[in-house]
Write an enzyme that holds these catalytic residues in place. Structure first.
Site, PDB file in Angstrom:
ATOM      1  N   GLY A 264       0.758  -1.248   0.000  1.00  9.02           N
ATOM      2  CA  GLY A 264       0.000   0.000   0.000  1.00  9.02           C
ATOM      3  C   GLY A 264       0.780   1.285   0.000  1.00  9.02           C
ATOM      4  O   GLY A 264       0.207   2.348  -0.275  1.00  9.02           O
ATOM      5  N   GLU A 306       3.714  -6.775   1.865  1.00  4.62           N
ATOM      6  CA  GLU A 306       3.546  -7.118   0.442  1.00  4.62           C
ATOM      7  C   GLU A 306       3.592  -5.901  -0.468  1.00  4.62           C
ATOM      8  O   GLU A 306       2.612  -5.583  -1.139  1.00  4.62           O
ATOM      9  CB  GLU A 306       2.156  -7.743   0.244  1.00  4.62           C
ATOM     10  CG  GLU A 306       2.028  -9.155   0.655  1.00  4.62           C
ATOM     11  CD  GLU A 306       0.577  -9.614   0.603  1.00  4.62           C
ATOM     12  OE1 GLU A 306       0.364 -10.820   0.709  1.00  4.62           O
ATOM     13  OE2 GLU A 306      -0.344  -8.784   0.474  1.00  4.62           O
ATOM     14  N   PRO A 307       4.711  -5.187  -0.515  1.00  7.83           N
ATOM     15  CA  PRO A 307       4.749  -4.014  -1.397  1.00  7.83           C
ATOM     16  C   PRO A 307       4.773  -4.402  -2.875  1.00  7.83           C
ATOM     17  O   PRO A 307       5.405  -5.387  -3.253  1.00  7.83           O
ATOM     18  CB  PRO A 307       6.076  -3.341  -1.020  1.00  7.83           C
ATOM     19  CG  PRO A 307       6.924  -4.442  -0.487  1.00  7.83           C
ATOM     20  CD  PRO A 307       5.989  -5.402   0.190  1.00  7.83           C
ATOM     21  N   GLY A 308       4.079  -3.646  -3.683  1.00  8.90           N
ATOM     22  CA  GLY A 308       4.092  -3.850  -5.131  1.00  8.90           C
ATOM     23  C   GLY A 308       4.568  -2.578  -5.802  1.00  8.90           C
ATOM     24  O   GLY A 308       5.700  -2.452  -6.267  1.00  8.90           O
ATOM     25  N   ARG A 309       3.673  -1.560  -5.767  1.00 10.59           N
ATOM     26  CA  ARG A 309       3.949  -0.288  -6.441  1.00 10.59           C
ATOM     27  C   ARG A 309       5.287   0.323  -5.985  1.00 10.59           C
ATOM     28  O   ARG A 309       6.072   0.786  -6.811  1.00 10.59           O
ATOM     29  CB  ARG A 309       2.816   0.688  -6.105  1.00 10.59           C
ATOM     30  CG  ARG A 309       2.805   1.937  -6.952  1.00 10.59           C
ATOM     31  CD  ARG A 309       1.778   2.949  -6.415  1.00 10.59           C
ATOM     32  NE  ARG A 309       0.490   2.391  -6.154  1.00 10.59           N
ATOM     33  CZ  ARG A 309      -0.537   2.374  -7.009  1.00 10.59           C
ATOM     34  NH1 ARG A 309      -0.413   2.935  -8.178  1.00 10.59           N
ATOM     35  NH2 ARG A 309      -1.684   1.827  -6.678  1.00 10.59           N
ATOM     36  N   ARG A 346      -4.155   3.323 -16.740  1.00 13.90           N
ATOM     37  CA  ARG A 346      -4.448   3.998 -15.472  1.00 13.90           C
ATOM     38  C   ARG A 346      -5.082   5.379 -15.654  1.00 13.90           C
ATOM     39  O   ARG A 346      -6.018   5.716 -14.917  1.00 13.90           O
ATOM     40  CB  ARG A 346      -3.198   4.065 -14.578  1.00 13.90           C
ATOM     41  CG  ARG A 346      -2.693   2.658 -14.171  1.00 13.90           C
ATOM     42  CD  ARG A 346      -1.612   2.688 -13.107  1.00 13.90           C
ATOM     43  NE  ARG A 346      -2.141   3.036 -11.802  1.00 13.90           N
ATOM     44  CZ  ARG A 346      -2.015   4.207 -11.234  1.00 13.90           C
ATOM     45  NH1 ARG A 346      -1.353   5.176 -11.851  1.00 13.90           N
ATOM     46  NH2 ARG A 346      -2.545   4.456 -10.057  1.00 13.90           N
ATOM     47  N   CYS A 378      -8.940   3.829 -30.441  1.00 13.01           N
ATOM     48  CA  CYS A 378     -10.210   4.331 -30.919  1.00 13.01           C
ATOM     49  C   CYS A 378     -11.145   4.567 -29.737  1.00 13.01           C
ATOM     50  O   CYS A 378     -12.038   3.749 -29.462  1.00 13.01           O
ATOM     51  CB  CYS A 378     -10.788   3.295 -31.878  1.00 13.01           C
ATOM     52  SG  CYS A 378     -11.643   4.100 -33.180  1.00 13.01           S
TER      53      CYS A 378
HETATM   54  N1  LLP Z   1      -1.323  -7.204  -1.289  1.00 13.61           N
HETATM   55  C1  LLP Z   1      -2.588  -7.328  -1.716  1.00 13.61           C
HETATM   56  C2  LLP Z   1      -3.428  -8.349  -1.146  1.00 13.61           C
HETATM   57  C3  LLP Z   1      -3.075  -6.450  -2.693  1.00 13.61           C
HETATM   58  O1  LLP Z   1      -4.331  -6.575  -3.096  1.00 13.61           O
HETATM   59  C4  LLP Z   1      -2.218  -5.467  -3.250  1.00 13.61           C
HETATM   60  C5  LLP Z   1      -2.694  -4.574  -4.290  1.00 13.61           C
HETATM   61  C6  LLP Z   1      -0.890  -5.409  -2.787  1.00 13.61           C
HETATM   62  C7  LLP Z   1      -0.485  -6.285  -1.795  1.00 13.61           C
HETATM   63  C8  LLP Z   1       0.096  -4.415  -3.324  1.00 13.61           C
HETATM   64  O2  LLP Z   1      -0.270  -3.116  -3.074  1.00 13.61           O
HETATM   65  P1  LLP Z   1       0.726  -1.914  -3.473  1.00 13.61           P
HETATM   66  O3  LLP Z   1       1.962  -2.011  -2.597  1.00 13.61           O
HETATM   67  O4  LLP Z   1       1.084  -2.082  -4.892  1.00 13.61           O
HETATM   68  O5  LLP Z   1      -0.060  -0.700  -3.207  1.00 13.61           O
HETATM   69  N2  LLP Z   1      -4.511  -1.271 -10.166  1.00 13.61           N
HETATM   70  C9  LLP Z   1      -4.426  -0.278  -9.120  1.00 13.61           C
HETATM   71  C10 LLP Z   1      -3.814  -0.853  -7.874  1.00 13.61           C
HETATM   72  C11 LLP Z   1      -4.521  -2.080  -7.382  1.00 13.61           C
HETATM   73  C12 LLP Z   1      -3.873  -2.645  -6.168  1.00 13.61           C
HETATM   74  C13 LLP Z   1      -4.419  -3.989  -5.892  1.00 13.61           C
HETATM   75  N3  LLP Z   1      -3.859  -4.632  -4.770  1.00 13.61           N
HETATM   76  C14 LLP Z   1      -3.622   0.916  -9.649  1.00 13.61           C
HETATM   77  O6  LLP Z   1      -3.187   0.890 -10.796  1.00 13.61           O
HETATM   78  O7  LLP Z   1      -3.432   1.895  -8.933  1.00 13.61           O
END
Ligand code: LLP
Length: 457
Positions: A264, A306-309, A346, A378
């Site tokens: 998050g 669980e970082p992603g972004r 996005r 389009c």
């Molecule tokens: N863990 C779980 C269970 C999640 O659902 C998510 C993201 C993460 C970890 C990673 O979160 P982050 O660190 O990336 O914030 N498509 C949207 C974002 C959707 C996020 C979904 N879950 C966007 O483009 O902003």
């Protein structure tokens, strides 16, 4: 010559890449042109064509290292950061995060296979999802991958599976803690309207139910409160809430050893964004879990996040070539690029804002024009920038969009049968393809014309 204020002149934070707009190896050469990872963007496009996704290895690794270092520093118990691969899933990303000591979060058989192919150890992979197929659950269990139980349907199938295997299965459960985050504010509610996880009010019933199962052993809790979050308070609250749930589970005989607090942490997309650093985020959540455990005399659980972004977004840029211009006098000038909503959905999906510059004039010297940057699809809404100030530019010039490493490639589509761009990894002046460019012919691969139609023609 007039030189404008530019985000490219901001001081780079090497320790917490999410606090920068640009990858940390971004530089402007003596010719005034942009390069990343020691590679000239112009040369990369000559070699690999456009649009092009570029990932900077140092930025990726620095982000991983920042999580590892902060966990070591601020959490006295065991810890395991895991990469949310939905942000950008590839064999290379799996391999890279794993080499930095990360585990990985997957939500489909496709992401699971990618993680395994990338060499992530099975025991460091967790499997999420609010509607896992039975085939996916069996695949995960067969491969010793921990399933995060999202609902009763998951639970029922895992119980049947563990009985048929005649052996213990460790599970974690996901619950909704009643913290709702929006990007710039958050509220706590009694119940959280979400399709994911068990409602917090149902947990005692659930704990009772699980304690009657012969082989399912509840060992962990998971919660994820949202994405692109700039405040620390919600995660501080989350730590406390999760420790309280450990205590509740204890009453039913469950010994929770793992707390997964989700991801998050936000990143800086534009000059208006000011996310906390990775260190501050980890420190906040660690302190809150440690404090709550001390208060209740609990052993520290293994802390997972669980970082992603915040791992991959700032490491990524997308380069487009400018094509057509359309000037509507007194209204706006459209500048169209060779990609758009299929490689970055996005803006059209969330009205997201990004930062961009011209590759040949990154500091925007002599900028005096306002443009609307449109994609080539389009769809009138296929607009990447509603209004952006750029120096004079012409057909054939390159535009670089920053912060596109997360949720661009992974959410891309083939709308209008447009092939996905290639991704190259840059490091130390070298570039390597990590995902090949699709071709229009690739997209025909799954079409089938039944025989009777062939005869008719
Ligand atoms: N863990 C779980 C269970 C999640 O659902 C998510 C993201 C993460 C970890 C990673 O979160 P982050 O660190 O990336 O914030 N498509 C949207 C974002 C959707 C996020 C979904 N879950 C966007 O483009 O902003």
């Amino acid at each position: 010559m007039e030189e404008k204020k530019s985000f490219l002149k901001e001081k780079i934070d090497h320790k917490s890449p999410n606090k920068n707009i640009v990858p940390i190896t971004t530089s402007i050469g003596s010719d005034g042109k942009l390069s990343i990872g020691g590679c000239s963007i112009e040369e990369l496009v000559k070699k690999y064509d456009s649009p092009l996704y570029i990932l900077d290895e140092i930025t990726l690794r620095n982000s991983c290292k920042a999580y590892k270092k902060a966990l070591k520093e601020y959490y006295p118990g065991e810890s395991l950061p895991i990469y949310a691969s939905k942000a950008n899933s590839s064999v290379l990303m799996s391999n890279l995060v794993s080499s930095e000591g990360f585990g990985l979060d997957a939500v489909s058989e496709g992401e699971l296979l990618t993680a395994l192919k990338g060499g992530v150890p099975n025991e460091k992979i967790v499997f999420h999802g609010n509607n896992k197929s039975t085939k996916e659950i069996e695949f995960a269990v067969r491969n010793n991958i921990k399933v995060i139980v999202d609902n009763d349907y998951d639970l029922e199938r895992l119980e049947v599976l563990s009985n048929s295997l005649n052996r213990d299965l460790e599970i974690m459960i996901r619950f909704t803690p009643g913290i709702e985050c929006h990007t710039h504010e958050y509220i706590r509610t009694g119940s959280f309207d979400s399709k994911f996880g068990f409602g917090i009010e149902y947990l005692n019933t659930l704990f009772d139910k699980i304690s009657n199962f012969k082989y399912l052993k509840l060992k962990g809790l998971h919660a994820h409160i949202g994405s692109q979050i700039f405040e620390l308070e919600p995660h501080k609250d989350l730590g406390e809430i999760m420790v309280n749930v450990i205590l509740d589970a204890k009453k039913f005989g469950h010994d929770i050893k793992k707390l997964n607090v989700g991801g998050g942490l936000g990143i800086k997309y534009t000059e208006n964004d000011d996310p906390p650093s990775i260190e501050e985020w980890v420190k906040t959540i660690s302190a809150s879990v440690v404090k709550a455990c001390k208060k209740h005399n609990l052993d520290l659980p293994t802390l997972m996040c669980e970082p992603g972004r915040s791992i991959v977004s700032t490491a990524g840029i997308t380069v487009y070539k400018i094509g057509a211009f359309k000037k509507i006098p007194g209204i706006r000038t459209y500048l169209s690029v060779d990609g758009g909503m299929s490689d970055n959905p996005r803006p059209i999906t969330y009205q997201s804002n990004y930062s961009a510059c011209l590759v040949s004039n990154p500091l925007n010297i002599n900028s005096k024009n306002k443009y609307t940057i449109a994609g080539k699809h389009c769809e009138s809404g296929d607009v990447l920038f509603k209004e952006i100030e750029l120096a004079d530019c012409k057909t054939g010039d390159l535009i670089c969009v920053f912060g596109t490493g997360a949720y661009n490639n992974s959410m891309s589509s083939n709308y209008n049968r447009i092939p996905r761009p290639a991704t190259v990894l840059v490091s130390d002046g070298e570039s390597e393809v990590i995902q090949m460019r699709e071709s229009p012919l690739d997209l025909l691969k799954y079409d089938v014309l039944p025989n009777r139609f062939i005869k008719q023609n």
